[in-house]
Design a protein around this motif. Structure first.
Motif, PDB file in Angstrom:
ATOM      1  N   ALA A  13       4.406   1.552  -3.796  1.00 47.40           N
ATOM      2  CA  ALA A  13       4.353   2.055  -5.166  1.00 47.40           C
ATOM      3  C   ALA A  13       5.777   2.289  -5.646  1.00 47.40           C
ATOM      4  O   ALA A  13       6.665   2.587  -4.848  1.00 47.40           O
ATOM      5  CB  ALA A  13       3.566   3.363  -5.221  1.00 47.40           C
ATOM      6  N   TYR A  19       8.301   4.264 -12.169  1.00 47.10           N
ATOM      7  CA  TYR A  19       6.982   4.151 -12.774  1.00 47.10           C
ATOM      8  C   TYR A  19       7.032   4.520 -14.261  1.00 47.10           C
ATOM      9  O   TYR A  19       6.581   3.757 -15.118  1.00 47.10           O
ATOM     10  CB  TYR A  19       5.992   5.061 -12.032  1.00 47.10           C
ATOM     11  N   THR A  43      -3.061   6.346  -5.338  1.00 48.12           N
ATOM     12  CA  THR A  43      -3.118   4.886  -5.428  1.00 48.12           C
ATOM     13  C   THR A  43      -3.787   4.302  -4.189  1.00 48.12           C
ATOM     14  O   THR A  43      -3.463   4.699  -3.067  1.00 48.12           O
ATOM     15  CB  THR A  43      -1.680   4.335  -5.560  1.00 48.12           C
ATOM     16  N   ALA A  46      -0.437  -0.579  -4.068  1.00 46.40           N
ATOM     17  CA  ALA A  46       0.520  -0.865  -5.148  1.00 46.40           C
ATOM     18  C   ALA A  46       1.567  -1.849  -4.663  1.00 46.40           C
ATOM     19  O   ALA A  46       1.834  -1.957  -3.462  1.00 46.40           O
ATOM     20  CB  ALA A  46       1.205   0.416  -5.615  1.00 46.40           C
ATOM     21  N   ARG A  48       5.585  -3.297  -5.988  1.00 46.50           N
ATOM     22  CA  ARG A  48       6.702  -3.222  -6.920  1.00 46.50           C
ATOM     23  C   ARG A  48       7.494  -4.506  -6.735  1.00 46.50           C
ATOM     24  O   ARG A  48       7.483  -5.121  -5.665  1.00 46.50           O
ATOM     25  CB  ARG A  48       7.554  -1.988  -6.650  1.00 46.50           C
ATOM     26  N   MET A  58       5.791  -3.847 -11.499  1.00 50.81           N
ATOM     27  CA  MET A  58       4.866  -3.075 -10.669  1.00 50.81           C
ATOM     28  C   MET A  58       3.435  -3.424 -11.031  1.00 50.81           C
ATOM     29  O   MET A  58       3.151  -4.015 -12.079  1.00 50.81           O
ATOM     30  CB  MET A  58       5.070  -1.583 -10.868  1.00 50.81           C
ATOM     31  N   ARG A  60      -0.773  -1.669  -9.739  1.00 50.33           N
ATOM     32  CA  ARG A  60      -1.494  -0.794  -8.816  1.00 50.33           C
ATOM     33  C   ARG A  60      -2.984  -1.094  -8.831  1.00 50.33           C
ATOM     34  O   ARG A  60      -3.522  -1.586  -9.812  1.00 50.33           O
ATOM     35  CB  ARG A  60      -1.340   0.684  -9.203  1.00 50.33           C
ATOM     36  N   ASP A  73      -1.472  -0.619 -14.548  1.00 49.31           N
ATOM     37  CA  ASP A  73      -0.004  -0.536 -14.518  1.00 49.31           C
ATOM     38  C   ASP A  73       0.695  -1.862 -14.233  1.00 49.31           C
ATOM     39  O   ASP A  73       1.764  -1.881 -13.607  1.00 49.31           O
ATOM     40  CB  ASP A  73       0.473   0.517 -13.502  1.00 49.31           C
ATOM     41  N   LEU A  93      -2.106  -8.008  -5.547  1.00 50.93           N
ATOM     42  CA  LEU A  93      -3.191  -7.046  -5.708  1.00 50.93           C
ATOM     43  C   LEU A  93      -4.533  -7.667  -5.317  1.00 50.93           C
ATOM     44  O   LEU A  93      -5.343  -7.043  -4.618  1.00 50.93           O
ATOM     45  CB  LEU A  93      -3.246  -6.515  -7.135  1.00 50.93           C
TER      46      LEU A  93
END
Length: 143
Positions: A13, A19, A43, A46, A48, A58, A60, A73, A93
């Motif tokens: 993250a 963020y 989370t 995540a 980045r 980023m 999540r 996000d 993801l």
């Protein structure tokens, strides 16, 4: 994970500072520092995107860890857009979700504007008219 020359997609993250900054520069709605601190701690997964020592993107996954997940996000600094970073974030993801979410888990997201074309590449479909996404921004002191 890599995203192209000079970029690294990292399974971490972003910091609280990154963020809040990325949400602002990417045109996402602002969040309070207190809310962001709590949210980041909850989370599921995540990523980045790093460019040198800078965090420039980023994304999540949040949710209950079993039945429901939401992708949130997705943000890339404007100066780094057009490099395939959004696609790399989504791929990371989705790889995590494929490996970790149980069978029949429901994965949702809110697609702003043309971003729906990116999400469609990953199998997301518009739900209307069968269902319509709804949202409400909570303000302290309101019912």
């Amino acid at each position: 994970m890599s995203a192209g020359e000079g970029y690294r997609v990292e399974a971490f993250a972003p910091s609280l500072h990154d963020y809040l900054r990325l949400r602002q520069v990417a045109g996402l709605s602002p969040k309070s520092e207190a809310g962001a601190r709590i949210g980041l701690a909850h989370t599921c997964f995540a990523v980045r995107v790093a460019h040198g020592a800078e965090i420039v993107g980023m994304g999540r996954v949040i949710g209950d860890g079993g039945c429901f997940f939401q992708i949130v996000d997705i943000a890339v600094e404007p100066a780094h857009q057009g490099q395939g970073l959004g696609k790399a974030i989504m791929a990371a993801l989705m790889d995590w979700l494929q490996a970790n979410a149980p069978d029949r888990a429901y994965v949702s997201l809110i697609a702003d504007g043309a971003a729906r074309h990116l999400y469609a590449r990953f199998g997301f479909e518009e739900t209307a008219p069968a269902s319509v996404g709804m949202a409400r921004l909570l303000r302290q002191g309101t019912v």
